[in-house]
Design a protein around this motif. Structure first.
Motif, PDB file in Angstrom:
ATOM      1  N   ILE A  61       0.822  -1.208   0.000  1.00 32.49           N
ATOM      2  CA  ILE A  61       0.000   0.000   0.000  1.00 32.49           C
ATOM      3  C   ILE A  61       0.859   1.263   0.000  1.00 32.49           C
ATOM      4  O   ILE A  61       0.371   2.355  -0.342  1.00 32.49           O
ATOM      5  N   TYR A  62       2.139   1.144   0.308  1.00 29.04           N
ATOM      6  CA  TYR A  62       2.970   2.336   0.498  1.00 29.04           C
ATOM      7  C   TYR A  62       3.229   3.127  -0.783  1.00 29.04           C
ATOM      8  O   TYR A  62       3.210   4.367  -0.751  1.00 29.04           O
ATOM      9  N   PRO A  63       3.464   2.499  -1.940  1.00 31.29           N
ATOM     10  CA  PRO A  63       3.590   3.306  -3.161  1.00 31.29           C
ATOM     11  C   PRO A  63       2.322   4.092  -3.485  1.00 31.29           C
ATOM     12  O   PRO A  63       2.404   5.230  -3.972  1.00 31.29           O
ATOM     13  N   ALA A  64       1.157   3.514  -3.215  1.00 33.48           N
ATOM     14  CA  ALA A  64      -0.093   4.236  -3.444  1.00 33.48           C
ATOM     15  C   ALA A  64      -0.218   5.415  -2.491  1.00 33.48           C
ATOM     16  O   ALA A  64      -0.691   6.491  -2.872  1.00 33.48           O
ATOM     17  N   ILE A  65       0.217   5.236  -1.254  1.00 34.44           N
ATOM     18  CA  ILE A  65       0.150   6.332  -0.274  1.00 34.44           C
ATOM     19  C   ILE A  65       1.074   7.472  -0.680  1.00 34.44           C
ATOM     20  O   ILE A  65       0.687   8.653  -0.658  1.00 34.44           O
ATOM     21  N   THR A  66       2.307   7.152  -1.063  1.00 37.48           N
ATOM     22  CA  THR A  66       3.235   8.217  -1.451  1.00 37.48           C
ATOM     23  C   THR A  66       2.777   8.904  -2.733  1.00 37.48           C
ATOM     24  O   THR A  66       2.947  10.119  -2.885  1.00 37.48           O
ATOM     25  N   ALA A  67       2.162   8.142  -3.659  1.00 37.14           N
ATOM     26  CA  ALA A  67       1.613   8.760  -4.875  1.00 37.14           C
ATOM     27  C   ALA A  67       0.495   9.723  -4.513  1.00 37.14           C
ATOM     28  O   ALA A  67       0.387  10.822  -5.087  1.00 37.14           O
ATOM     29  N   HIS A  68      -0.339   9.338  -3.571  1.00 33.14           N
ATOM     30  CA  HIS A  68      -1.450  10.176  -3.126  1.00 33.14           C
ATOM     31  C   HIS A  68      -0.923  11.462  -2.478  1.00 33.14           C
ATOM     32  O   HIS A  68      -1.394  12.565  -2.779  1.00 33.14           O
ATOM     33  N   ILE A  69       0.060  11.319  -1.621  1.00 28.87           N
ATOM     34  CA  ILE A  69       0.650  12.488  -0.959  1.00 28.87           C
ATOM     35  C   ILE A  69       1.278  13.413  -1.991  1.00 28.87           C
ATOM     36  O   ILE A  69       1.077  14.639  -1.964  1.00 28.87           O
ATOM     37  N   PHE A  70       2.040  12.844  -2.912  1.00 22.87           N
ATOM     38  CA  PHE A  70       2.729  13.652  -3.925  1.00 22.87           C
ATOM     39  C   PHE A  70       1.722  14.413  -4.792  1.00 22.87           C
ATOM     40  O   PHE A  70       1.905  15.604  -5.073  1.00 22.87           O
ATOM     41  N   CYS A  71       0.653  13.746  -5.215  1.00 24.62           N
ATOM     42  CA  CYS A  71      -0.351  14.406  -6.055  1.00 24.62           C
ATOM     43  C   CYS A  71      -1.084  15.500  -5.286  1.00 24.62           C
ATOM     44  O   CYS A  71      -1.433  16.539  -5.857  1.00 24.62           O
ATOM     45  N   ASN A  72      -1.333  15.277  -4.004  1.00 27.91           N
ATOM     46  CA  ASN A  72      -1.959  16.329  -3.205  1.00 27.91           C
ATOM     47  C   ASN A  72      -1.050  17.545  -3.083  1.00 27.91           C
ATOM     48  O   ASN A  72      -1.513  18.691  -3.077  1.00 27.91           O
ATOM     49  N   ILE A  73       0.241  17.315  -2.975  1.00 31.65           N
ATOM     50  CA  ILE A  73       1.191  18.419  -2.883  1.00 31.65           C
ATOM     51  C   ILE A  73       1.262  19.181  -4.196  1.00 31.65           C
ATOM     52  O   ILE A  73       1.230  20.422  -4.216  1.00 31.65           O
ATOM     53  N   MET A  74       1.314  18.469  -5.298  1.00 24.21           N
ATOM     54  CA  MET A  74       1.494  19.101  -6.596  1.00 24.21           C
ATOM     55  C   MET A  74       0.205  19.740  -7.110  1.00 24.21           C
ATOM     56  O   MET A  74       0.250  20.765  -7.802  1.00 24.21           O
ATOM     57  N   GLY A  75      -0.942  19.161  -6.798  1.00 23.18           N
ATOM     58  CA  GLY A  75      -2.188  19.656  -7.356  1.00 23.18           C
ATOM     59  C   GLY A  75      -2.291  19.306  -8.831  1.00 23.18           C
ATOM     60  O   GLY A  75      -1.479  18.554  -9.380  1.00 23.18           O
ATOM     61  N   LEU A  76      -3.300  19.861  -9.495  1.00 24.32           N
ATOM     62  CA  LEU A  76      -3.478  19.599 -10.918  1.00 24.32           C
ATOM     63  C   LEU A  76      -2.469  20.393 -11.736  1.00 24.32           C
ATOM     64  O   LEU A  76      -2.172  21.551 -11.413  1.00 24.32           O
ATOM     65  N   PRO A  77      -1.910  19.805 -12.785  1.00 20.57           N
ATOM     66  CA  PRO A  77      -0.990  20.545 -13.658  1.00 20.57           C
ATOM     67  C   PRO A  77      -1.680  21.779 -14.256  1.00 20.57           C
ATOM     68  O   PRO A  77      -2.851  21.721 -14.626  1.00 20.57           O
ATOM     69  N   GLU A  78      -0.942  22.874 -14.354  1.00 19.04           N
ATOM     70  CA  GLU A  78      -1.480  24.130 -14.896  1.00 19.04           C
ATOM     71  C   GLU A  78      -0.591  24.606 -16.039  1.00 19.04           C
ATOM     72  O   GLU A  78       0.043  25.657 -15.959  1.00 19.04           O
ATOM     73  N   ILE A  79      -0.577  23.827 -17.089  1.00 20.97           N
ATOM     74  CA  ILE A  79       0.351  24.121 -18.181  1.00 20.97           C
ATOM     75  C   ILE A  79       0.037  25.452 -18.855  1.00 20.97           C
ATOM     76  O   ILE A  79       0.960  26.182 -19.256  1.00 20.97           O
TER      77      ILE A  79
END
Length: 329
Positions: A262-280
């Protein structure tokens, strides 16, 4: 070696009901306690300029510290209940829940929920797949000098004040942890015990995760003034969030099933929350002289993600991924 069964021990209907129970328990826990429930004025002033209205003194909004604390406690209890339900299923099928089988069922639950620490030599690679996808936004942050230890990055403002407030704890640690345990580990564990295929688990399992975010529409409707415009905004944002969280769920489900952790999914979730949606579009306007470089970084990130996803997540002996080959459950 995890405990396996020669045939599915749950029916498809039972797995659907359990997945619904997990979702209902997690979301419902936010509304059981009075301290965790939100409260809004019935006749607030409408918002203007597309921004939320001002909060009234007698209201309780989701970012209030006392609301966050109550909700963190609620989802913690809900997560433990969901894990206990998976344990109960396994314990029941090991001889009608006899106590001598409890340790075996507990160990099997820990393995099936992916809670064992990642200690194999290549354990780091699955955690790096998601950052590869975000190469474009990371390059834009580099241009903005806001990456860690760059000129516009501050230890207090960019780290302490972001991650160690109640909002930060919710967004970047506790919500990703509990949501992944419930909506990824528990949901996929019961679907696997019903004999669901890998593709079915990847593409159907995350629907409960997406639907669990629909309740935010009520919050949006009230924060924007309970008007027709607020209702439209709430509906559109909910549809978008449902689509985004479901797509994100596909990714995290793949990570979990592919690695058995479950840990890769957790770190992916944390990372995406930090980054937010891309704003190209915003990034291209902000750095017009680097348009080619920004486009290249985004394209390289997508290509890198496609290349690394199956290779960096390959983990020998994973029960979930091997299911399609050896039909063990």
């Amino acid at each position: 070696m995890p405990l396996v069964f020669p045939a599915p021990i749950l029916s498809t209907t039972s797995s659907h009901l359990l997945a619904f129970f997990f979702s209902f328990s997690y979301v419902g826990s936010l509304y059981i306690s009075k301290n965790a429930r939100l409260s809004f004025s019935r006749s607030p002033k409408p918002s203007s300029n597309g921004i939320p209205r001002e909060k009234l003194a007698n209201e309780r909004w989701r970012d209030d510290p006392d609301v966050i604390r109550a909700r963190l406690a609620a989802v913690t209890i809900a997560s433990l209940i969901c894990c206990a339900a998976v344990l109960g299923v396994l314990w029941h099928h090991l001889g009608d829940g006899q106590w001598q089988n409890f340790d075996t069922a507990l160990n099997a639950t820990i393995v099936r929920l992916g809670l064992l620490p990642d200690i194999h030599p290549d354990a780091l690679y699955p955690h790096l797949v998601t950052p590869v996808l975000f190469l474009g936004p990371l390059y834009a942050q580099y241009l903005s000098a806001t990456l860690p230890f760059q000129k516009r990055w501050s230890f207090m403002q960019s780290f302490v004040n972001k991650f160690f407030t109640w909002q930060g704890i919710r967004n970047y640690s506790w919500a990703p942890l509990t949501e992944e345990i419930v909506f990824r580990a528990c949901v996929l564990a019961v679907y696997h015990l019903s004999g669901a295929s890998v593709s079915r688990m990847i593409f159907l399992g995350p629907l409960s995760f997406g639907l669990a975010h629909v309740h935010h529409a009520w919050d949006t409707f009230n924060r924007y003034g309970r008007t027709a415009s607020a209702a439209k905004r709430a509906i559109i944002s909910s549809i978008f969030q449902l689509a985004y969280t479901t797509l994100f769920g596909f990714h995290c489900s793949y990570l979990f099933l592919r690695t058995g952790s479950i840990y890769p999914a957790i770190t992916a979730h944390i990372f995406c929350n930090i980054m937010g949606l891309p704003e190209i579009a915003y990034e291209l306007r902000k750095f017009p002289k680097q348009k080619k470089e920004i486009f290249s970084a985004y394209i390289l990130g997508i290509i890198g993600f496609i290349y690394t996803l199956p290779r960096w997540t390959k983990t020998p002996g994973v029960l979930y991924w091997d299911n399609s080959k050896n039909a063990s459950y």
